[in-house]
Motif scaffolding. Structure first.
Motif, mmCIF file in Angstrom:
data_model
loop_
_atom_site.group_PDB
_atom_site.id
_atom_site.type_symbol
_atom_site.label_atom_id
_atom_site.label_comp_id
_atom_site.label_asym_id
_atom_site.label_seq_id
_atom_site.Cartn_x
_atom_site.Cartn_y
_atom_site.Cartn_z
ATOM 1 N N LYS A 119 0.824 -1.206 0.000
ATOM 2 C CA LYS A 119 0.000 0.000 0.000
ATOM 3 C C LYS A 119 0.859 1.257 0.000
ATOM 4 O O LYS A 119 0.597 2.212 -0.756
ATOM 5 C CB LYS A 119 -0.915 0.009 1.228
ATOM 6 N N GLN A 120 1.920 1.262 0.788
ATOM 7 C CA GLN A 120 2.818 2.424 0.837
ATOM 8 C C GLN A 120 3.538 2.623 -0.491
ATOM 9 O O GLN A 120 3.721 3.747 -0.947
ATOM 10 C CB GLN A 120 3.831 2.247 1.966
ATOM 11 N N SER A 165 2.438 1.727 -3.457
ATOM 12 C CA SER A 165 1.444 2.253 -4.392
ATOM 13 C C SER A 165 1.238 3.754 -4.176
ATOM 14 O O SER A 165 1.145 4.522 -5.150
ATOM 15 C CB SER A 165 0.126 1.507 -4.216
ATOM 16 N N GLN A 166 1.209 4.182 -2.927
ATOM 17 C CA GLN A 166 1.049 5.599 -2.621
ATOM 18 C C GLN A 166 2.242 6.410 -3.122
ATOM 19 O O GLN A 166 2.074 7.512 -3.669
ATOM 20 C CB GLN A 166 0.873 5.793 -1.119
ATOM 21 N N GLU A 212 1.933 6.906 -6.868
ATOM 22 C CA GLU A 212 0.900 7.878 -7.210
ATOM 23 C C GLU A 212 1.325 9.299 -6.855
ATOM 24 O O GLU A 212 1.066 10.246 -7.609
ATOM 25 C CB GLU A 212 -0.411 7.516 -6.509
#
Length: 462
Positions: free
Chosen positions: A7-8, A10-11, A14
């Motif tokens: 998740k980190q 992916s952040q 982005e």
């Protein structure tokens, strides 16, 4: 082991797409795909990304991490200096101990009487400073018409307005839209012409030809790289730099050597010009001066030029950057040079030249598309041709060099393609601490990757 969760990660991708405008990167491609890699750690010749994957950095990131990644001695030097005096201006005749110590140290390394130093934040600023200094010099000497700067085709001197104007790669000119005046470009490496052979078909476009057509009284300086880096690792032929030095002396023109890539051991000598024992009037420095650990550039000028400037004018030198002679950067440069000297890294780079060149020659014998291998120190390249025997290049649409870079990325090797004007050049400049075994790893990955590209291209033809 990954330092971030999925998740980190992916952040991060982005946020990079949203907020970071990358240098020398297709903007649309970045908006669609995001960054190719996000690195979090470096050690020796390796970089580690957010997934925990290690990549062999055969470029020293941007031709500059000469002593390798992750040197804690550099971090300690920066910490000690920041704790004592992180920043102090050099404007208005102020000084500090670290800039004095660095200047004295550099004077023991630079050739001839290049013993006076002006500091910048990087190579582009160094080259722009050199252009301003030479024009200022001729103006004070009563020859203000000497403004023109002659650079070479395929040269790369940076991305500020003046440095871009000196750069001889058309794509950089196209982006700038408007270039600074009084910059000319000569055909590179025309040794016969520079020695005075007027029968050579390239004479008019040689440096000598341009000087004669423009008038020596209008030419301030010639700038060149001892080895053209971004232009394709083009090594000056023996006799060329010597011929240009004599030519400049003949016509009363200053010679600037752009050592931004070549300096601090990259070519197996402390500076690129040392390979040909040529002493320019000015040298521009950056990259290897700190091995990229902190931003720093410099302009080395001869004592003669400094003394003449002092004699003819009492006026202020209206030129300077906020971070000229930055104390922390100077401390890092001193520690970097100490490591280079103590570990005999310049000689090691010369020794590893033979290993790198041997490996590229092996690739030539094994692969039909590989040719034109060359190396000076740990600055090397080879080229890809559809038919190397007949020097038949690949069509641009084949994207041979780009395909090879991508195949190497898949195998955790970072190299660079240079494809200006239809070339398919593969460039390498690994950290100067690289070992024989690590060079063998580079060659092994390259060979496997070239086989994959040959298969792709063969299937496409079929």
């Amino acid at each position: 082991m990954a330092l971030y969760s999925e998740k980190q990660i992916s952040q991060l991708f982005e946020l990079d797409k949203k907020h970071y405008l990358h240098p020398t990167t297709p903007i649309k491609q970045h908006q669609v795909n995001g960054p190719k890699f996000i690195f979090t750690e470096g050690k020796g010749v390796y970089l580690t990304d957010v997934y925990g994957d290690k990549y062999l950095d055969a470029l020293a990131s941007l031709w500059n991490v000469n002593i390798g990644h992750g040197r804690k001695e550099i971090a300690e030097a920066a910490y000690q200096q920041m704790s004592k005096l992180a920043y102090s201006s050099s404007f208005s005749n102020l000084s500090h101990d670290m800039v004095i110590k660095l200047s004295e140290k550099l004077s023991t390394l630079t050739p001839g009487d290049l013993n006076v130093f002006f500091y910048t934040s990087g190579g582009s600023e160094s080259n722009d400073t050199a252009f301003k200094l030479v024009r200022h010099y001729w103006k004070l000497k009563g020859e203000p018409q000497k403004r023109k700067i002659i650079a070479l085709d395929r040269a790369y001197h940076g991305i500020t307005v003046g440095a871009t104007s000196a750069t001889g790669i058309p794509q950089f000119h196209d982006m700038a839209a408007s270039l600074a005046p009084d910059f000319l470009h000569a055909a590179a490496h025309q040794t016969n012409c520079e020695q005075g052979d007027t029968t050579d078909p390239n004479y008019e476009r040689s440096i000598r030809g341009l000087i004669e057509s423009e008038g020596a009284e209008t030419v301030a300086a010639v700038i060149l790289e001892p080895i053209q880096g971004a232009g394709g690792i083009i090594i000056s032929p023996d006799g060329y730099l010597e011929a240009v030095r004599r030519l400049c002396d003949e016509y009363g023109i200053l010679l600037i050597a752009d050592e931004v890539i070549c300096g601090f051991g990259r070519t197996g000598k402390m500076f690129g010009v040392d390979n040909w024992e040529v002493v320019p009037d000015i040298m521009t420095l950056a990259k290897g001066i700190t091995s990229g650990y902190i931003q720093l550039g410099a302009v080395a000028i001869s004592e003669r030029l400094r003394d003449e400037l002092a004699i003819v004018s009492n006026d202020m030198l209206f030129h300077g950057f906020t971070y000229s002679g930055h104390p922390t950067a100077c401390a890092v440069a001193l520690k970097n040079i100490e490591i280079i000297e103590n570990e005999k890294i310049v000689q090691h780079a010369k020794d590893m030249e033979a290993e790198l060149f041997k490996g590229m020659c092996y690739l030539e014998t094994k692969h039909d598309i590989v040719t034109k291998s060359r190396a000076k120190g740990l600055l090397g390249a080879f080229e890809l041709y559809a038919d190397k025997e007949n020097r038949l290049p690949f069509e641009p649409a084949a994207m041979a060099a780009q395909k090879l870079v991508e195949e190497c990325f898949k195998r955790k090797l970072i190299i660079r393609s240079i494809t200006y004007n239809g070339t398919n050049i593969i460039a390498m400049s690994p950290p100067l601490i690289i070992t024989k075994e690590e060079i063998e790893t580079i060659i092994s990955i390259l060979s496997e990757s070239i086989s994959a590209v040959e298969k792709q291209l063969h299937n496409k033809i079929l």
